[in-house]
Design an enzyme around this catalytic site. Structure first.
Site, PDB file in Angstrom:
ATOM      1  N   ASP A   1      32.912  22.374  44.578  1.00 10.75           N
ATOM      2  CA  ASP A   1      32.120  21.361  45.289  1.00 10.75           C
ATOM      3  C   ASP A   1      31.471  20.390  44.307  1.00 10.75           C
ATOM      4  OD1 ASP A   1      32.735  22.699  47.620  1.00 10.75           O
ATOM      5  OD2 ASP A   1      30.957  23.957  47.513  1.00 10.75           O
TER       6      ASP A   1
ATOM      7  N   HIS B   1      27.203  23.752  54.292  1.00  8.47           N
ATOM      8  CA  HIS B   1      28.077  22.582  54.424  1.00  8.47           C
ATOM      9  C   HIS B   1      28.053  22.041  55.852  1.00  8.47           C
ATOM     10  CE1 HIS B   1      29.711  22.822  50.435  1.00  8.47           C
ATOM     11  NE2 HIS B   1      30.317  23.983  50.617  1.00  8.47           N
TER      12      HIS B   1
ATOM     13  N   GLY C   1      59.909   9.648  53.805  1.00  6.57           N
ATOM     14  CA  GLY C   1      61.178   9.409  54.482  1.00  6.57           C
ATOM     15  C   GLY C   1      62.048   8.345  53.845  1.00  6.57           C
TER      16      GLY C   1
ATOM     17  N   PRO D   1      55.689  10.546  48.035  1.00  9.16           N
ATOM     18  CA  PRO D   1      56.700  11.579  48.336  1.00  9.16           C
ATOM     19  C   PRO D   1      56.596  12.068  49.772  1.00  9.16           C
ATOM     20  CG  PRO D   1      55.577  12.044  46.260  1.00  9.16           C
ATOM     21  CD  PRO D   1      54.830  10.921  46.907  1.00  9.16           C
TER      22      PRO D   1
ATOM     23  N   GLU E   1      28.999  28.298  53.683  1.00 10.42           N
ATOM     24  CA  GLU E   1      29.726  27.421  54.606  1.00 10.42           C
ATOM     25  C   GLU E   1      28.794  26.875  55.680  1.00 10.42           C
ATOM     26  OE1 GLU E   1      32.482  26.566  53.575  1.00 10.42           O
ATOM     27  OE2 GLU E   1      32.711  28.175  52.118  1.00 10.42           O
TER      28      GLU E   1
END
Length: 623
Positions: free
Chosen positions: A488, A414, A193, A190, A411
């Site tokens: 995660d 990570h 174009g 999707p 964070e």
């Protein structure tokens, strides 16, 4: 319509009421009273017409009466000196107005019935026009789409340009005995174009172009879909050569007899008629069918065979060069700063479709307008990209200081694992500002477009996904671990399952696919199917999946244990700056250099925290 009905009803009432009033103005008397008036000499004039008598009294009053067959009546009137006039009965033909008045109620009912029937059928083709095709002929003069407006799908453009060239100069191809494909199927995800490419064909071909959706064939009446297919091809033959574009053909072209509960007879009849019209006993020379779908796997094999849809044109996601061209097309409509580098934006948007890039340009223009700027700068493009990829910022969300520390350390875990994994993608941005459904996010971007991933990259991504949970455990202990790593863990488990069961990347189980079509959706519920593996093999699969995830967990734990100082440093920086880019994180960790364009860092070294959120990885799909 209702106003006309009310006015006509009032008019009829007045027309029928007036004659009654004129009749009531004359005095109607019985025949015996008439004879008494004659005997008394008060009748001076009468007019006899058949058995009807009209007359005038001596005082000027008018009267009417009905006379039986009395042979002595004329003699009696003559004796009394009454003036007598006679006239024959007239057999008048009914006037046109009288006929209309007598038939008006019936005509009114017929008109109302036709009106409501046209309303129920959409007004197309009269009361019985629901079997007509709903295909619309496109005739775009203003705002016409051409191939210049379509970018990023060069191979697909070349395929369909051949169709347009054939329609303009058919002798060029027929000279060598070649035939143009009768059907061309545009296949792709999707937003890539497909419909835009079809509109460009309409703009370039210069021939009649009919467009219709696959759902327009399906109707509640049996046989209507097949009738509309026949009518559509009849219209095509009348305007030959022409192009018929069917969007979302999977609505009518699904495999016959597939799925639970059997097939739909009406849809299958429509599909059968489409198959016959495309390649049956009757030829449809000059009528080219172009269809679009993002689900070619569900189409009926008879629809995809040569002679029907001869050619399948894949409209795939654009690469970095294609994305840059698409950005150039859409950026023509906005005022941009001269220093904007579209190649940089294209590099930072892997996996974006043409619709996503158009949305990105539009969002940047809206952000600039919201800030009362006259031109769109790089800052608006970056903010729009973050909004599209990570979600809108939720700065109004109330978070305690402890929750912010949790988010920062999560964070940071990570990010530290990402920096120390050789096969990991570079960090694009780390933030503890809530976006979308996440309280924080570390976003990675590949340096180049990739179509596949190595075993090393997949193991690195699982280690990165486990970095947030490991950071929580190292800083706060097992009892303080939060549920923030749920997404995660889910991502790492899905990735490990795909490696074992689909990609054949397990050395223990070998290059074998396990559990194909493991489950399917039926009536909105997930229905588990019997897996094509034994219980013993299923146990081995589960053990391998657990081993892969635990391997990522151990890799993340080793990295964060060795780099615990970097974890504290980055978490405190995130608490102060909230958002750090990839180069800023690398300078902070490797060179101990804080961002120069931001305020000095002020973090209490005695306070420590963890993080809550999810990590954003691009791409996430195992090929």
């Amino acid at each position: 319509m209702w106003a006309v009905i009310v006015l006509l009803t009032v008019g009829l009432y007045n027309m029928f009421k007036n004659p009654q009033r004129s009749v009531n103005q004359q005095n109607t008397i019985i025949f015996s009273e008439f004879l008494d008036e004659v005997d008394n000499g008060r009748v001076v004039q009468v007019e006899i017409q058949g058995n009807n008598i009209k007359g005038i009294m001596s005082n000027g009053d008018r009267f009417t009466t009905y006379s039986p067959n009395d042979p002595n009546l004329i003699e009696k009137l003559s004796e009394r000196g009454v003036s007598i006039s006679a006239a024959p009965l007239e057999e008048k033909m009914p006037s046109l107005l009288g006929i209309l008045l007598s038939w008006f109620p019936m005509l009114l009912l017929i008109a109302v019935w036709i009106f409501f029937m046209r309303q129920m059928q959409g007004g197309k083709g009269g009361a019985m026009g629901f079997g007509r095709s709903k295909a619309k002929m496109m005739n775009e003069i203003k705002g016409k789409i051409t191939f210049d407006d379509v970018a990023g799908v060069e191979e697909a453009k070349e395929e369909v340009e051949e169709v347009v060239e054939f329609l303009k100069d058919p002798k060029k191809f027929s000279r060598l005995g070649g035939k143009i494909p009768r059907g061309c199927l545009l296949v792709g995800p999707p937003g890539t174009g497909k419909t835009l490419l079809a509109r460009a064909i309409a703009g370039e071909a210069g021939v009649p172009f009919f467009t219709i959706s696959g759902s327009d064939f399906v109707e509640m009446f049996v046989g209507v879909g097949a009738s509309r297919v026949r009518d559509m091809f009849e219209q095509g033959k009348k305007h030959s050569p022409c192009i018929i574009f069917i969007d979302e053909i999977d609505a009518v072209g699904r495999s016959r007899g597939a799925g639970l509960g059997g097939g739909n007879d009406e849809r299958e009849q429509t599909l059968n008629q489409l198959l016959v019209e495309m390649d049956g006993f009757e030829t449809n020379e000059g009528v080219i069918i172009i269809a679009a779908t993002n689900r070619p796997d569900v189409l009926d094999p008879a629809l995809l065979r040569p002679g029907r849809f001869d050619r399948q044109v894949v409209v795939s996601l654009p690469d970095i060069i294609g994305r840059e061209k698409i950005l150039k097309v859409h950026s023509k409509k906005i005022s941009m700063a001269p220093d904007i580098n579209l190649r940089t934006i294209a590099r930072g948007t892997p996996g974006f479709s043409g619709a996503d890039l158009a949305n990105l340009v539009n969002e940047s223009a809206l952000l600039a307008a919201r800030k009362n700027k006259r031109i769109v700068t790089t800052q608006e493009f970056e903010e729009a990209k973050d909004k599209v990829m990570m979600g809108a910022e939720r700065r109004s969300m109330v978070m305690t200081e402890e929750e912010k520390r949790l988010t920062a350390y999560h964070e940071a875990g990570h990010a530290i694992v990402t920096i120390n994994e050789k096969a990991a993608y570079p960090i694009h941005k780390a933030t503890i500002i809530p976006r979308g459904r996440a309280l924080g996010m570390v976003m990675q971007l590949p340096e180049k477009d990739e179509v596949s991933q190595t075993r090393e990259q997949l193991h690195a991504q699982m280690a990165i996904a486990m970095g947030g949970r490991v950071a929580e455990e190292l800083i706060f202990g097992d009892e303080k671990v939060t549920t923030g790593a749920a997404s995660d863990i889910e991502q790492a488990t899905k990735r490990a399952r795909a490696m074992v069961m689909r990609a054949g990347l397990s050395k223990e189980l070998g290059p074998i696919a396990y559990g194909e079509n493991e489950e399917e959706v039926f009536l909105g519920r997930s229905v588990a199917r019997q897996q094509n593996m034994s219980e013993e093999t299923a146990k081995k699969v589960d053990a391998e999946i657990k081993k892969f995830v635990e391997k990522g967990y151990e890799r993340a734990r080793k990295v964060l244990t060795d780099k615990i100082e970097d974890l504290h440093k980055l978490a405190k920086a995130l608490l102060t700056y909230e958002t750090l880019t990839g180069p800023e994180i690398e300078d902070l960790i490797n060179k101990n250099v804080y961002p120069s364009n931001k305020e000095d860092i002020k973090v209490d070294n005695e306070e420590e925290g963890s993080a809550l959120g999810s990590i954003g990885l691009k791409p996430k799909i195992v090929h």
